[in-house]
Scaffold this motif. Sequence first.
Motif, PDB file in Angstrom:
ATOM      1  N   LEU A   1      -6.048   4.661  -8.895  1.00  0.00           N
ATOM      2  CA  LEU A   1      -7.402   4.359  -9.334  1.00  0.00           C
ATOM      3  C   LEU A   1      -7.379   3.356 -10.473  1.00  0.00           C
ATOM      4  O   LEU A   1      -6.520   3.412 -11.362  1.00  0.00           O
TER       5      LEU A   1
ATOM      6  N   GLN B   1      -2.972   8.452  -4.492  1.00  0.00           N
ATOM      7  CA  GLN B   1      -4.117   7.587  -4.775  1.00  0.00           C
ATOM      8  C   GLN B   1      -3.867   6.840  -6.091  1.00  0.00           C
ATOM      9  O   GLN B   1      -3.304   7.391  -7.035  1.00  0.00           O
TER      10      GLN B   1
ATOM     11  N   ASP C   1       0.848  -1.202   0.000  1.00  0.00           N
ATOM     12  CA  ASP C   1       0.000   0.000   0.000  1.00  0.00           C
ATOM     13  C   ASP C   1       0.877   1.243   0.000  1.00  0.00           C
ATOM     14  O   ASP C   1       1.947   1.271   0.633  1.00  0.00           O
TER      15      ASP C   1
ATOM     16  N   ASP D   1     -10.743   3.707  -6.371  1.00  0.00           N
ATOM     17  CA  ASP D   1      -9.523   3.549  -5.577  1.00  0.00           C
ATOM     18  C   ASP D   1      -9.284   2.052  -5.348  1.00  0.00           C
ATOM     19  O   ASP D   1     -10.177   1.334  -4.891  1.00  0.00           O
TER      20      ASP D   1
ATOM     21  N   GLN E   1      -7.835   0.522  -3.159  1.00  0.00           N
ATOM     22  CA  GLN E   1      -8.002   0.100  -1.766  1.00  0.00           C
ATOM     23  C   GLN E   1      -9.463  -0.208  -1.445  1.00  0.00           C
ATOM     24  O   GLN E   1      -9.754  -0.814  -0.413  1.00  0.00           O
ATOM     25  N   ASP E   2     -10.367   0.204  -2.343  1.00  0.00           N
ATOM     26  CA  ASP E   2     -11.789  -0.095  -2.149  1.00  0.00           C
ATOM     27  C   ASP E   2     -12.231  -1.337  -2.914  1.00  0.00           C
ATOM     28  O   ASP E   2     -13.376  -1.788  -2.771  1.00  0.00           O
TER      29      ASP E   2
END
Length: 691
Positions: free
Chosen positions: A506, A504, A499, A511, A513-514
Amino acid sequence: MSQNHQEDNLGKAYDSRLMARLLKYAKPYWALLMISVLLLVFIAGVDLARPYLIKIVIDDHINVYNTPVLVFNESPDDNQAVLHEGKYYLRIDDSAHLEQGQETAHLVRYEQNTYLVENYVSLQGKSHRIDSVDDEYILHVEENQTYPAQRLSREEISLFRNSDFIAIRQLSIIFLAIITLGFLLNFIQVYILNYASNKIIYEIRQQLFSHLQSMSLGFFDKNPVGRLVTRVTNDTETLHEMYTNVLVNLFKDIFLLTGIVIIMLRMNVRLALISFTVVPIILLSANLFRSKVREVYREVRVKIAGINSSLNENITGMKTVHIFKREQQQFDEFDKINEEHLIANKKQIFIFAIFRPSMEIIRSLGMALIIWYGGAQVVGGIMEFGVLFAFINYLKQFFQPINDLTEKYNILQSAMASSERIFALLDTEPEVTNAEHPVEIKGLQGEIEFKNVWFAYHDEDWVLKDISFIIRPGESVAFVGATGAGKSSIMNLINRFYDIQKGQILVDGIDIQDIPLDQLRKNIGIVLQDAFMFSGTIRDNIALNNRSISQEEIEAVAQYVNAHHFIERLPGKYDEPVTERGSTLSSGQRQLLAFARALAFDPSILILDEATSNIDTETEELIQDAVTKLIKNRTTIAIAHRLSTIQNCNKIIVLHKGHIREMGDHQSLLQKQGIYYKLYQLQYKESLLPS
């Protein structure tokens, strides 16, 4: 090639917190474990019953001479009475039951003959003889007492001892039945306990492996593979020993010790207390042994870890050893480690060689005390011989659990250390995890955007600094730059192996991380510089054991990347065995299989991380042909040092010391005559020189 093989400290022998966690794994099998404990109660009872049965045989049915016998003129109610010459004879166990005026007799064994003597008199501790006078026999006791006696024939002896013969036969059958029962109970108990223990260890290993699979790559950067393998193998095996030898079998030692103490006290309190005088010596010796063996045991573990590590290093690097003719040097280094292990083992053997004979001497001392005191009691008629025999057997049994408890202490101590290491691993949370409320996706278009991304593997030692770019769906983009510029780090970040600290990333405007990790990585195919091959077959390595991928699909992707032609030449074709790391395949063949593997899953995004750096010219031409077809309608990211493989990419991004220095297509970058132009000149300077 110095090595450091330090092993963790053994720690405490018992930790209630760790034990509570270990017992949670045993909870689903509590019924089996309770059955095992219950069986141990019966097994301990069987072990305790054997000496007692022999004691009964000796005292009640073998050593029956000088036992009072009641004489009746008429048949008594007891069917054990023996009819002899018109009178009935009934043996009783205790002279205290004799009534005043009751006619008595007793059997006396003298010079290989058996005599029936009138009027019972105890001969214990008294000198006596039987003389023959005019075909009549007289028992002389203490020179001044005489009693008429009758020598019995073999038939008459059989008549008087018939009930003893029957009882001995019955007790022998019972003894055999008890031994058989003990064997069956032991078999069932061992099977149940090992079944439950193996299931527990199976689940712990499964949990460990699953946990390791969920860990981020950063975790593996910090933890050597050998240490992790040890957690899953050696440490879990130590726990298996604890579950089988300590957790349940400890109850048997407790039951056995408790039973022996109770039986010995019930049989003869004084003799039992004399027997127990050696217990403090045993406990002191065991405590001394435990402290000494702990140090040596830890030293042996350190040395064996050194041997394993040295073997792994030398076998893995055998090619290098041969190339540089380092056989003798490496042998000398291994010989030194091996000798240290031998010395540590000698220390351990020396301690055991002292402890075990010491325990034997202490046990012999206990035996001597029993024989000294008990023998005098038997000779004096105060105690029966069977009691002395039982005491000797029980004292032998008494020492075994104490020795077992000492060994169980070492197993428990080692298990506590192993469990602490295992739980420390299980408690380590993955650095990369799914979001609390992830965005579910069915597929990806392939748009990738980096917004002001900063990334470091350690603290603020930045590998990428303020990186921003956009890759449109279906575009082919290449990253170039010197070693350490951050090219492979970008690939790692797109897959969320790590991470980022700032900025960010995308994918399709979401994102990363989502996005759930499994869904993200399912849509990304990677071909690494060093293609890893698993043991199995060619088919297994392409499909990675995914049964949903058919043979037709496997062959189709193999043909697509030009791997089919060399696979068909193998003896087993797609079923050709692949050895560890694919050592029987060339680097080019492994790389082609890696291409086929990536395409078999039909990813939306394809990443080629130095995928052609180890390829010969002929194979490179095959891959170049494949790449041209692969990048159609698929977002492709190429990370390469060899610029010849990326000239046809839509966009080339030049990285230098973590920054994006240049961006454009091949021709535009050459015209700028910047970093890319210099890299290009370095690689093709020979071809650019005038002929």
